[in-house]
Design a protein around this motif. Structure first.
Motif, PDB file in Angstrom:
ATOM      1  N   GLY A 205       0.784  -1.118  -0.088  1.00  0.00           N
ATOM      2  CA  GLY A 205      -0.004   0.224  -0.071  1.00  0.00           C
ATOM      3  C   GLY A 205       0.885   1.279   0.034  1.00  0.00           C
ATOM      4  O   GLY A 205       1.464   1.488   0.886  1.00  0.00           O
ATOM      5  N   ALA A 206       1.109   1.894  -1.105  1.00  0.00           N
ATOM      6  CA  ALA A 206       2.142   2.904  -1.212  1.00  0.00           C
ATOM      7  C   ALA A 206       1.884   4.038  -0.514  1.00  0.00           C
ATOM      8  O   ALA A 206       2.847   4.649  -0.132  1.00  0.00           O
ATOM      9  N   ASP A 207       0.646   4.392  -0.346  1.00  0.00           N
ATOM     10  CA  ASP A 207       0.317   5.680   0.680  1.00  0.00           C
ATOM     11  C   ASP A 207      -0.561   5.325   1.526  1.00  0.00           C
ATOM     12  O   ASP A 207      -0.917   6.107   2.661  1.00  0.00           O
ATOM     13  N   GLY A 208      -0.565   4.204   1.666  1.00  0.00           N
ATOM     14  CA  GLY A 208      -1.662   3.243   3.079  1.00  0.00           C
ATOM     15  C   GLY A 208      -2.738   4.135   3.375  1.00  0.00           C
ATOM     16  O   GLY A 208      -3.660   4.324   2.587  1.00  0.00           O
ATOM     17  N   SER A 209      -2.753   4.493   4.636  1.00  0.00           N
ATOM     18  CA  SER A 209      -4.067   5.148   5.136  1.00  0.00           C
ATOM     19  C   SER A 209      -4.090   6.457   4.929  1.00  0.00           C
ATOM     20  O   SER A 209      -4.781   7.266   5.594  1.00  0.00           O
ATOM     21  N   ALA A 210      -3.243   7.021   4.328  1.00  0.00           N
ATOM     22  CA  ALA A 210      -2.878   8.667   4.211  1.00  0.00           C
ATOM     23  C   ALA A 210      -3.803   9.407   3.649  1.00  0.00           C
ATOM     24  O   ALA A 210      -4.164  10.354   4.058  1.00  0.00           O
ATOM     25  N   TYR A 211      -4.464   8.800   2.902  1.00  0.00           N
ATOM     26  CA  TYR A 211      -5.455   9.471   1.950  1.00  0.00           C
ATOM     27  C   TYR A 211      -6.570  10.496   2.637  1.00  0.00           C
ATOM     28  O   TYR A 211      -6.919  11.625   2.355  1.00  0.00           O
ATOM     29  N   PRO A 212      -7.352   9.811   3.542  1.00  0.00           N
ATOM     30  CA  PRO A 212      -8.214  10.861   4.447  1.00  0.00           C
ATOM     31  C   PRO A 212      -7.593  11.724   5.487  1.00  0.00           C
ATOM     32  O   PRO A 212      -8.214  12.555   5.832  1.00  0.00           O
ATOM     33  N   LEU A 213      -6.045  11.649   5.505  1.00  0.00           N
ATOM     34  CA  LEU A 213      -5.548  12.418   6.820  1.00  0.00           C
ATOM     35  C   LEU A 213      -4.648  13.390   5.981  1.00  0.00           C
ATOM     36  O   LEU A 213      -3.906  13.989   6.864  1.00  0.00           O
ATOM     37  N   GLN A 214      -4.808  13.835   4.965  1.00  0.00           N
ATOM     38  CA  GLN A 214      -3.554  14.286   4.230  1.00  0.00           C
ATOM     39  C   GLN A 214      -3.511  15.921   4.653  1.00  0.00           C
ATOM     40  O   GLN A 214      -2.452  16.298   5.033  1.00  0.00           O
ATOM     41  N   ARG A 215      -4.754  16.397   5.312  1.00  0.00           N
ATOM     42  CA  ARG A 215      -4.561  17.834   5.728  1.00  0.00           C
ATOM     43  C   ARG A 215      -3.734  17.790   7.137  1.00  0.00           C
ATOM     44  O   ARG A 215      -2.795  18.425   7.530  1.00  0.00           O
ATOM     45  N   LYS A 216      -3.984  16.784   7.875  1.00  0.00           N
ATOM     46  CA  LYS A 216      -3.408  16.368   9.100  1.00  0.00           C
ATOM     47  C   LYS A 216      -1.797  16.189   8.860  1.00  0.00           C
ATOM     48  O   LYS A 216      -0.847  16.889   9.790  1.00  0.00           O
ATOM     49  N   ILE A 217      -1.659  15.324   8.071  1.00  0.00           N
ATOM     50  CA  ILE A 217      -0.217  14.993   7.878  1.00  0.00           C
ATOM     51  C   ILE A 217       0.719  16.162   7.150  1.00  0.00           C
ATOM     52  O   ILE A 217       1.651  16.294   7.508  1.00  0.00           O
ATOM     53  N   ASN A 218       0.177  17.003   6.368  1.00  0.00           N
ATOM     54  CA  ASN A 218       0.747  18.287   5.798  1.00  0.00           C
ATOM     55  C   ASN A 218       0.939  19.209   7.084  1.00  0.00           C
ATOM     56  O   ASN A 218       1.713  20.052   6.839  1.00  0.00           O
ATOM     57  N   SER A 219       0.177  19.139   8.019  1.00  0.00           N
ATOM     58  CA  SER A 219       0.588  20.141   9.228  1.00  0.00           C
ATOM     59  C   SER A 219       1.563  19.624  10.165  1.00  0.00           C
ATOM     60  O   SER A 219       2.060  20.266  11.132  1.00  0.00           O
ATOM     61  N   LEU A 220       1.939  18.364  10.007  1.00  0.00           N
ATOM     62  CA  LEU A 220       2.896  17.791  10.874  1.00  0.00           C
ATOM     63  C   LEU A 220       4.374  18.458  10.696  1.00  0.00           C
ATOM     64  O   LEU A 220       4.905  18.912   9.687  1.00  0.00           O
ATOM     65  N   ASN A 221       5.201  18.678  11.953  1.00  0.00           N
ATOM     66  CA  ASN A 221       6.570  19.052  11.747  1.00  0.00           C
ATOM     67  C   ASN A 221       7.384  17.952  11.324  1.00  0.00           C
ATOM     68  O   ASN A 221       6.956  16.706  11.254  1.00  0.00           O
ATOM     69  N   LYS A 222       8.823  18.221  11.277  1.00  0.00           N
ATOM     70  CA  LYS A 222       9.521  17.296  10.662  1.00  0.00           C
ATOM     71  C   LYS A 222       9.755  15.847  11.251  1.00  0.00           C
ATOM     72  O   LYS A 222       9.537  14.656  10.849  1.00  0.00           O
ATOM     73  N   ALA A 223       9.748  16.068  12.762  1.00  0.00           N
ATOM     74  CA  ALA A 223       9.795  14.966  13.677  1.00  0.00           C
ATOM     75  C   ALA A 223       8.502  14.174  13.644  1.00  0.00           C
ATOM     76  O   ALA A 223       8.427  12.846  13.576  1.00  0.00           O
ATOM     77  N   GLN A 224       7.377  15.009  13.817  1.00  0.00           N
ATOM     78  CA  GLN A 224       6.130  14.075  13.600  1.00  0.00           C
ATOM     79  C   GLN A 224       5.760  13.272  12.271  1.00  0.00           C
ATOM     80  O   GLN A 224       5.579  12.153  12.424  1.00  0.00           O
TER      81      GLN A 224
END
Length: 260
Positions: A205-224
């Motif tokens: 799963g190349a992007d796994g469970s990321a698609y519904p979380l993209q806004r949250k993922i884009n708000s993460l800092n480098k460590a997160q």
């Protein structure tokens, strides 16, 4: 306008050349793919990237010493590849339709990447012809890499964008037809492995469970974001994740007895 013409027009924006570097969310697909390229490919050899897009994987592999031929249906994508200041490190750059790779002799390449054709081939006969052509030009024991879109996350993604239109996705669930795109059903990739006598190495799963979380993922800092990637890499081979990943990625070996 014919479907192929519509497809060429769609890619004429040049978006595919930037998509995987657009943001943290989009980079997950790229980072996952190169992680497995590094792990599963032979140390050297001839590579055909027959749906090269903007050439991101062509240049990645060429930088690591592979002899890479980059090809794509879209003249715009080929223009982007050729405009790269490193274009001379590629063996060849061609406009090609993956359904006809007759310009190459059989068993020419050690690795064939088909990273986009199945996104658009709606007819099963065309999907089979695509795989058949890729395997024809692949050496025995060579590595075949097939990217695909999963059907269920397409429906959920549409619902996430427009919740009132979930009923309109009934046809997508049945046919996989999503406008210019085609989404595979859950069993289709395993059927390709069986029908073409391939030895499955990995399905991811190349992007796994990321698609519904993209806004949250884009708000993460480098460590997160690094922590999220660690989680993603730990689970991206699990069937429950693969089936719900927008983009899937098959690595398979062409058996010596394979006849295409």
């Amino acid at each position: 306008m014919k479907f192929e013409e519509k497809l060429i027009k769609y890619y004429s924006s040049g978006y595919e050349g930037k998509r995987l570097q657009k943001d943290k969310y989009h980079s997950i697909e790229y980072l996952t793919t190169v992680r497995y390229l590094d792990r599963l490919l032979p140390d050297s050899g001839k590579v055909l990237d027959c749906c090269a897009g903007g050439g991101v994987y062509s240049y990645y592999l060429a930088d690591r010493g592979y002899n890479v031929t980059a090809a794509d249906l879209s003249p715009k994508n080929i223009e982007i590849i050729k405009a790269n200041k490193k274009s001379s490190i590629l063996d060849d750059i061609q406009i090609l339709n993956v359904l006809n790779l007759s310009c190459f002799e059989g068993k020419t390449f050690d690795v064939v990447l088909c990273m986009g054709a199945l996104y658009h081939l709606k007819r099963s006969e065309e999907r089979r012809e695509c795989v058949k052509e890729c395997l024809r030009v692949l050496k025995d024991d060579g590595i075949f890499i097939l990217a695909y879109i999963n059907r269920n996350p397409c429906v959920l993604y549409q619902f996430w964008q427009q919740p009132k239109n979930i009923k309109a996705q009934a046809e997508l669930i049945k046919t996989g037809d999503n406008g210019l795109f085609y989404a595979s059903d859950f069993d289709e990739i395993d059927k390709i492995v069986t029908d073409f006598n391939l030895a499955k190495i990995k399905n991811i799963g190349a992007d796994g469970s990321a698609y519904p979380l993209q806004r949250k993922i884009n708000s993460l800092n480098k460590a997160q974001f690094a922590d999220f990637l660690e989680y993603h890499f730990a689970v991206c081979e699990q069937p429950s994740i693969i089936g719900n990943s927008m983009h899937g990625l098959l690595f398979a070996r062409k058996e010596n007895s394979n006849e295409t």
